[in-house]
Design a protein around this motif. Structure first.
Motif, PDB file in Angstrom:
ATOM      1  N   ARG A  68      87.908  63.520   0.502  1.00  0.00           N
ATOM      2  CA  ARG A  68      88.430  64.100  -0.735  1.00  0.00           C
ATOM      3  C   ARG A  68      87.334  64.074  -1.801  1.00  0.00           C
ATOM      4  O   ARG A  68      87.015  63.015  -2.354  1.00  0.00           O
ATOM      5  N   GLY A  69      86.763  65.226  -2.108  1.00  0.00           N
ATOM      6  CA  GLY A  69      85.778  65.259  -3.172  1.00  0.00           C
ATOM      7  C   GLY A  69      84.481  65.917  -2.752  1.00  0.00           C
ATOM      8  O   GLY A  69      84.460  66.811  -1.899  1.00  0.00           O
ATOM      9  N   VAL A  70      83.379  65.451  -3.329  1.00  0.00           N
ATOM     10  CA  VAL A  70      82.069  66.071  -3.155  1.00  0.00           C
ATOM     11  C   VAL A  70      81.167  65.174  -2.307  1.00  0.00           C
ATOM     12  O   VAL A  70      80.726  64.121  -2.773  1.00  0.00           O
ATOM     13  N   PRO A  71      80.876  65.545  -1.045  1.00  0.00           N
ATOM     14  CA  PRO A  71      79.879  64.789  -0.269  1.00  0.00           C
ATOM     15  C   PRO A  71      78.490  64.982  -0.871  1.00  0.00           C
ATOM     16  O   PRO A  71      78.170  66.045  -1.411  1.00  0.00           O
ATOM     17  N   ARG A  72      77.671  63.946  -0.749  1.00  0.00           N
ATOM     18  CA  ARG A  72      76.304  64.020  -1.279  1.00  0.00           C
ATOM     19  C   ARG A  72      75.322  63.618  -0.183  1.00  0.00           C
ATOM     20  O   ARG A  72      75.560  62.673   0.563  1.00  0.00           O
ATOM     21  N   LEU A  73      74.220  64.376  -0.129  1.00  0.00           N
ATOM     22  CA  LEU A  73      73.248  64.180   0.941  1.00  0.00           C
ATOM     23  C   LEU A  73      71.860  63.974   0.364  1.00  0.00           C
ATOM     24  O   LEU A  73      71.422  64.726  -0.510  1.00  0.00           O
ATOM     25  N   ARG A  74      71.198  62.940   0.865  1.00  0.00           N
ATOM     26  CA  ARG A  74      69.797  62.708   0.506  1.00  0.00           C
ATOM     27  C   ARG A  74      69.009  62.545   1.797  1.00  0.00           C
ATOM     28  O   ARG A  74      69.310  61.671   2.618  1.00  0.00           O
ATOM     29  N   VAL A  75      68.015  63.415   1.988  1.00  0.00           N
ATOM     30  CA  VAL A  75      67.184  63.378   3.189  1.00  0.00           C
ATOM     31  C   VAL A  75      65.735  63.544   2.769  1.00  0.00           C
ATOM     32  O   VAL A  75      65.391  64.474   2.029  1.00  0.00           O
ATOM     33  N   THR A  76      64.886  62.658   3.243  1.00  0.00           N
ATOM     34  CA  THR A  76      63.440  62.795   3.043  1.00  0.00           C
ATOM     35  C   THR A  76      62.823  63.239   4.353  1.00  0.00           C
ATOM     36  O   THR A  76      63.078  62.649   5.415  1.00  0.00           O
ATOM     37  N   TYR A  77      62.022  64.313   4.296  1.00  0.00           N
ATOM     38  CA  TYR A  77      61.446  64.847   5.518  1.00  0.00           C
ATOM     39  C   TYR A  77      60.050  65.381   5.233  1.00  0.00           C
ATOM     40  O   TYR A  77      59.669  65.650   4.087  1.00  0.00           O
ATOM     41  N   THR A  78      59.295  65.535   6.299  1.00  0.00           N
ATOM     42  CA  THR A  78      57.945  66.082   6.215  1.00  0.00           C
ATOM     43  C   THR A  78      57.963  67.502   6.747  1.00  0.00           C
ATOM     44  O   THR A  78      58.580  67.789   7.775  1.00  0.00           O
ATOM     45  N   ILE A  79      57.285  68.411   6.027  1.00  0.00           N
ATOM     46  CA  ILE A  79      57.173  69.778   6.526  1.00  0.00           C
ATOM     47  C   ILE A  79      55.705  70.089   6.797  1.00  0.00           C
ATOM     48  O   ILE A  79      54.813  69.662   6.061  1.00  0.00           O
ATOM     49  N   GLU A  80      55.476  70.780   7.865  1.00  0.00           N
ATOM     50  CA  GLU A  80      54.146  71.280   8.217  1.00  0.00           C
ATOM     51  C   GLU A  80      54.248  72.785   8.322  1.00  0.00           C
ATOM     52  O   GLU A  80      54.709  73.324   9.321  1.00  0.00           O
ATOM     53  N   GLY A  81      53.841  73.475   7.258  1.00  0.00           N
ATOM     54  CA  GLY A  81      53.930  74.934   7.205  1.00  0.00           C
ATOM     55  C   GLY A  81      54.579  75.375   5.905  1.00  0.00           C
ATOM     56  O   GLY A  81      54.811  74.569   4.996  1.00  0.00           O
ATOM     57  N   PRO A  82      54.889  76.654   5.773  1.00  0.00           N
ATOM     58  CA  PRO A  82      55.514  77.184   4.554  1.00  0.00           C
ATOM     59  C   PRO A  82      56.870  76.528   4.294  1.00  0.00           C
ATOM     60  O   PRO A  82      57.550  76.060   5.216  1.00  0.00           O
ATOM     61  N   THR A  83      57.279  76.516   3.038  1.00  0.00           N
ATOM     62  CA  THR A  83      58.528  75.857   2.658  1.00  0.00           C
ATOM     63  C   THR A  83      59.729  76.664   3.145  1.00  0.00           C
ATOM     64  O   THR A  83      59.919  77.815   2.745  1.00  0.00           O
ATOM     65  N   PRO A  84      60.580  76.084   3.996  1.00  0.00           N
ATOM     66  CA  PRO A  84      61.769  76.793   4.456  1.00  0.00           C
ATOM     67  C   PRO A  84      62.993  76.393   3.628  1.00  0.00           C
ATOM     68  O   PRO A  84      62.994  75.374   2.940  1.00  0.00           O
ATOM     69  N   THR A  85      64.016  77.214   3.710  1.00  0.00           N
ATOM     70  CA  THR A  85      65.337  76.798   3.233  1.00  0.00           C
ATOM     71  C   THR A  85      65.956  75.898   4.289  1.00  0.00           C
ATOM     72  O   THR A  85      65.807  76.134   5.490  1.00  0.00           O
ATOM     73  N   VAL A  86      66.627  74.853   3.846  1.00  0.00           N
ATOM     74  CA  VAL A  86      67.345  73.967   4.754  1.00  0.00           C
ATOM     75  C   VAL A  86      68.820  74.026   4.395  1.00  0.00           C
ATOM     76  O   VAL A  86      69.189  73.886   3.219  1.00  0.00           O
ATOM     77  N   ILE A  87      69.661  74.265   5.381  1.00  0.00           N
ATOM     78  CA  ILE A  87      71.105  74.337   5.144  1.00  0.00           C
ATOM     79  C   ILE A  87      71.770  73.155   5.828  1.00  0.00           C
ATOM     80  O   ILE A  87      71.556  72.901   7.020  1.00  0.00           O
ATOM     81  N   ALA A  88      72.558  72.438   5.052  1.00  0.00           N
ATOM     82  CA  ALA A  88      73.325  71.305   5.579  1.00  0.00           C
ATOM     83  C   ALA A  88      74.745  71.766   5.875  1.00  0.00           C
ATOM     84  O   ALA A  88      75.420  72.326   5.001  1.00  0.00           O
ATOM     85  N   HIS A  89      75.190  71.536   7.095  1.00  0.00           N
ATOM     86  CA  HIS A  89      76.557  71.853   7.500  1.00  0.00           C
ATOM     87  C   HIS A  89      77.221  70.555   7.955  1.00  0.00           C
ATOM     88  O   HIS A  89      76.649  69.813   8.758  1.00  0.00           O
ATOM     89  N   LEU A  90      78.420  70.310   7.465  1.00  0.00           N
ATOM     90  CA  LEU A  90      79.172  69.125   7.870  1.00  0.00           C
ATOM     91  C   LEU A  90      80.366  69.578   8.698  1.00  0.00           C
ATOM     92  O   LEU A  90      81.147  70.438   8.263  1.00  0.00           O
ATOM     93  N   PHE A  91      80.497  69.000   9.911  1.00  0.00           N
ATOM     94  CA  PHE A  91      81.527  69.434  10.847  1.00  0.00           C
ATOM     95  C   PHE A  91      82.436  68.277  11.251  1.00  0.00           C
ATOM     96  O   PHE A  91      82.041  67.110  11.240  1.00  0.00           O
ATOM     97  N   ASP A  92      83.631  68.657  11.669  1.00  0.00           N
ATOM     98  CA  ASP A  92      84.588  67.778  12.347  1.00  0.00           C
ATOM     99  C   ASP A  92      84.567  68.196  13.822  1.00  0.00           C
ATOM    100  O   ASP A  92      84.903  69.334  14.156  1.00  0.00           O
ATOM    101  N   VAL A  93      84.171  67.273  14.712  1.00  0.00           N
ATOM    102  CA  VAL A  93      83.932  67.618  16.117  1.00  0.00           C
ATOM    103  C   VAL A  93      84.874  66.832  17.029  1.00  0.00           C
ATOM    104  O   VAL A  93      84.997  65.603  16.897  1.00  0.00           O
ATOM    105  N   ASP A  94      85.510  67.550  17.953  1.00  0.00           N
ATOM    106  CA  ASP A  94      86.385  66.864  18.903  1.00  0.00           C
ATOM    107  C   ASP A  94      85.600  66.392  20.121  1.00  0.00           C
ATOM    108  O   ASP A  94      84.373  66.567  20.204  1.00  0.00           O
ATOM    109  N   ALA A  95      86.295  65.810  21.092  1.00  0.00           N
ATOM    110  CA  ALA A  95      85.629  65.200  22.244  1.00  0.00           C
ATOM    111  C   ALA A  95      84.916  66.225  23.118  1.00  0.00           C
ATOM    112  O   ALA A  95      83.993  65.878  23.870  1.00  0.00           O
ATOM    113  N   ASP A  96      85.300  67.504  23.024  1.00  0.00           N
ATOM    114  CA  ASP A  96      84.677  68.553  23.828  1.00  0.00           C
ATOM    115  C   ASP A  96      83.510  69.229  23.127  1.00  0.00           C
ATOM    116  O   ASP A  96      82.927  70.186  23.657  1.00  0.00           O
TER     117      ASP A  96
END
Length: 545
Positions: free
Chosen positions: A438-466
């Protein structure tokens, strides 16, 4: 949604235009032969009480706006409801049923087509100064026709008309209440989220206005959003068109505002409306529902039972007519939980989230995906390359995907088919108990890029056993250009959510670098490396009830 699929030409793909047009014809002529029985009764009662007429409203700069008026001629003091049209050439006709219902409850009603659309003169200024002046002129127009006093004025609009309604209320002291459906608060944030252009949304708006007359200023602003490497001109253009820019004026008078939006809104994402809602200090109410733009309130447009339009009526009845219907004592926030979940009510937005649970993006154990755990750790990196699409996408189609969601049949994502060479994936263990997000999830990720700056899209899923998943929420991030090999920190709010993850399911985070919703040409050839760190760990904060 693929880049090859055409954008919709209407923001209301399931709108029954024929029924609405028939209602208008029946109001004019009295011929109800083609109407459903419920509409027949409404039209006949309206014609007995109210004078209905199509009108030309003198707008800003002498431009005449196409409109319709439901006018009581008994001379009694009454409130007025004004309804600026959505972003459609059908214009005010969209409101024919609901305007009739307001009239039957004793309101004078004026619905008009926004400038530049349909039969209204002028050019589309996207809630510019002329649109505000049009709203003020609409009030003056009715004042000149009524025999009795106007005891209050309310503005209600869906989509485009909702933004205009808020802006008019900020500038016109006569406006005493607003209902804003599928609305925006900060237009700049709606078009540019975390440095990322909402290209598909803007293209959809342009497609829906293909027959409208866009001013040169408007055309240039849309070109800037779509193609200008410098976003600042479009952001500057958006400021005076954003109700958030006028929130101080609304607060000075304590204008009561009711908002309604969808969790998976693809035109005006939820968080920017939430920002506006939280900034208001007067009476306010926020309805968040399953679906996409204008979908949750669409049944009410043609007269079907609809809790959003019912609340709109109750809002005006209380704030314009003084009816003690209890809406002022109810919770400010009403949420419909995905997918067939209950309706929940909270006193404030702050009360929606009970606590925050932090999950760390840890390295994979014995190969495979990364993990979301309560402690940082792991020795292995997650490495993926930019430039390719994956099954992790925002939606199949803007607006259209919201309708199966409303019916309880959201898109199923085959997460096992996500190419891990083009996506970073982290998952929890199967949940021992159900989790209420309930509310606003917040994400903090530190990563290294080698090459031009890309867009990064974060997707949050609910996944079943299959491995089959439903999307919970998402957000993009585009960092500034810089050296080809460098450290980047992604620090973002995902769009607000109301979602129950069942026991035995997992929460899955996917980071990839392309989604047609956000852009047309992905940056290819960049390597992204997410490394575990005890000193500066990456984490996901989940809002839990």
């Amino acid at each position: 949604m693929s880049s090859q699929e055409p954008q919709p030409t209407s923001l209301y793909p399931e709108l029954d235009e024929a029924t609405l047009t028939q209602v208008v014809e029946a109001l004019e002529t009295g011929n109800t032969g083609r109407l459903a029985p419920a509409r027949v009764a409404e039209v006949e009662e309206t014609r007995a009480q109210v004078e209905f007429s199509k009108v030309g409203v003198p707008g800003a700069g002498g431009d005449e706006l196409d409109g319709a008026l439901w006018l009581h001629r008994d001379g009694r003091p009454r409130p007025l409801i004004v309804m600026p049209s959505p972003w459609v050439n059908l214009g005010w006709v969209v409101y024919a049923v609901q305007a009739t219902r307001f009239a039957l409850k004793g309101y004078h009603v004026l619905a008009y087509t926004a400038r530049g659309f349909g039969n209204s003169q002028g050019e589309v200024e996207v809630a510019g100064l002329e649109d505000i002046q049009d709203g003020q002129a609409a009030i003056a127009f009715v004042e000149g026709l009524v025999a009795g006093e106007l005891t209050g004025v309310g503005f209600i609009g869906d989509s485009y008309g909702s933004g205009i309604s808020q802006l008019v209320a900020a500038e016109e002291p006569k406006v005493g209440a607003v209902v804003a459906l599928s609305t925006w608060g900060d237009l700049g944030e709606a078009f540019f989220e975390n440095g990322t252009r909402h290209l598909a949304a803007v293209s959809t708006l342009l497609g829906a206005a293909a027959d409208a007359r866009l001013s040169e200023t408007t055309q240039q602003a849309f070109r800037d959003v779509l193609t200008n490497p410098d976003p600042q001109p479009a952001l500057d253009w958006a400021v005076p068109r954003s109700p958030y820019d006028r929130v101080g004026k609304l607060n000075e008078r304590g204008v009561p505002i009711l908002f309604a939006n969808a969790w998976h809104e693809t035109l005006f994402p939820t968080n920017q409306t939430l920002k506006m809602f939280n900034a208001l200090t007067g009476p306010k109410r926020l309805l968040l529902s399953i679906g996409d733009h204008s979908g949750p309130e669409s049944p009410g447009i043609v007269g079907l039972p609809n809790r959003i339009w019912e609340d709109a009526h109750r809002w005006f009845d209380h704030h314009l007519k003084g009816v003690a219907n209890g809406i002022d004592a109810e919770g400010e926030v009403v949420t419909q939980i995905m997918w067939k979940g209950p309706i929940e009510e909270q006193p404030t937005w702050g009360a929606v989230t009970g606590r925050t649970e932090r999950l760390y993006l840890s390295g994979p154990q014995n190969g495979g995906d990364g993990t979301l755990t309560d402690k940082p750790g792991g020795d292995a990196d997650i490495v993926f390359r930019s430039g390719a699409d994956t099954p992790a996408t925002v939606a199949n189609k803007i607006i259209f995907s919201g309708y199966p969601e409303m019916a309880g049949f959201p898109k199923v994502y085959p997460t096992n088919e996500i190419d891990r060479s083009h996506a970073g994936v982290w998952a929890t263990a199967p949940l021992p108990v159900a989790v209420k997000l309930r509310g606003v999830p917040r994400l903090r990720v530190t990563y290294t890029i080698e090459g031009p700056t890309p867009t990064v899209i974060a997707h949050l899923f609910d996944v079943d056993a299959d491995g089959n998943a439903h999307i919970i929420t998402h957000a993009p991030f585009t960092g500034p250009e810089g050296e080809a090999e460098r450290l980047v920190t992604l620090d973002i709010d995902l769009q607000a959510t109301g979602y129950n993850v069942p026991a035995g399911h997992r929460v899955l985070l996917v980071l990839d670098t392309y989604d047609p919703f956000y852009g047309a040409a992905p940056v290819a050839g960049t390597t992204i490396t997410v490394s575990p760190s005890d000193e500066d760990p990456s984490y996901l904060d989940l809002p839990v009830s």
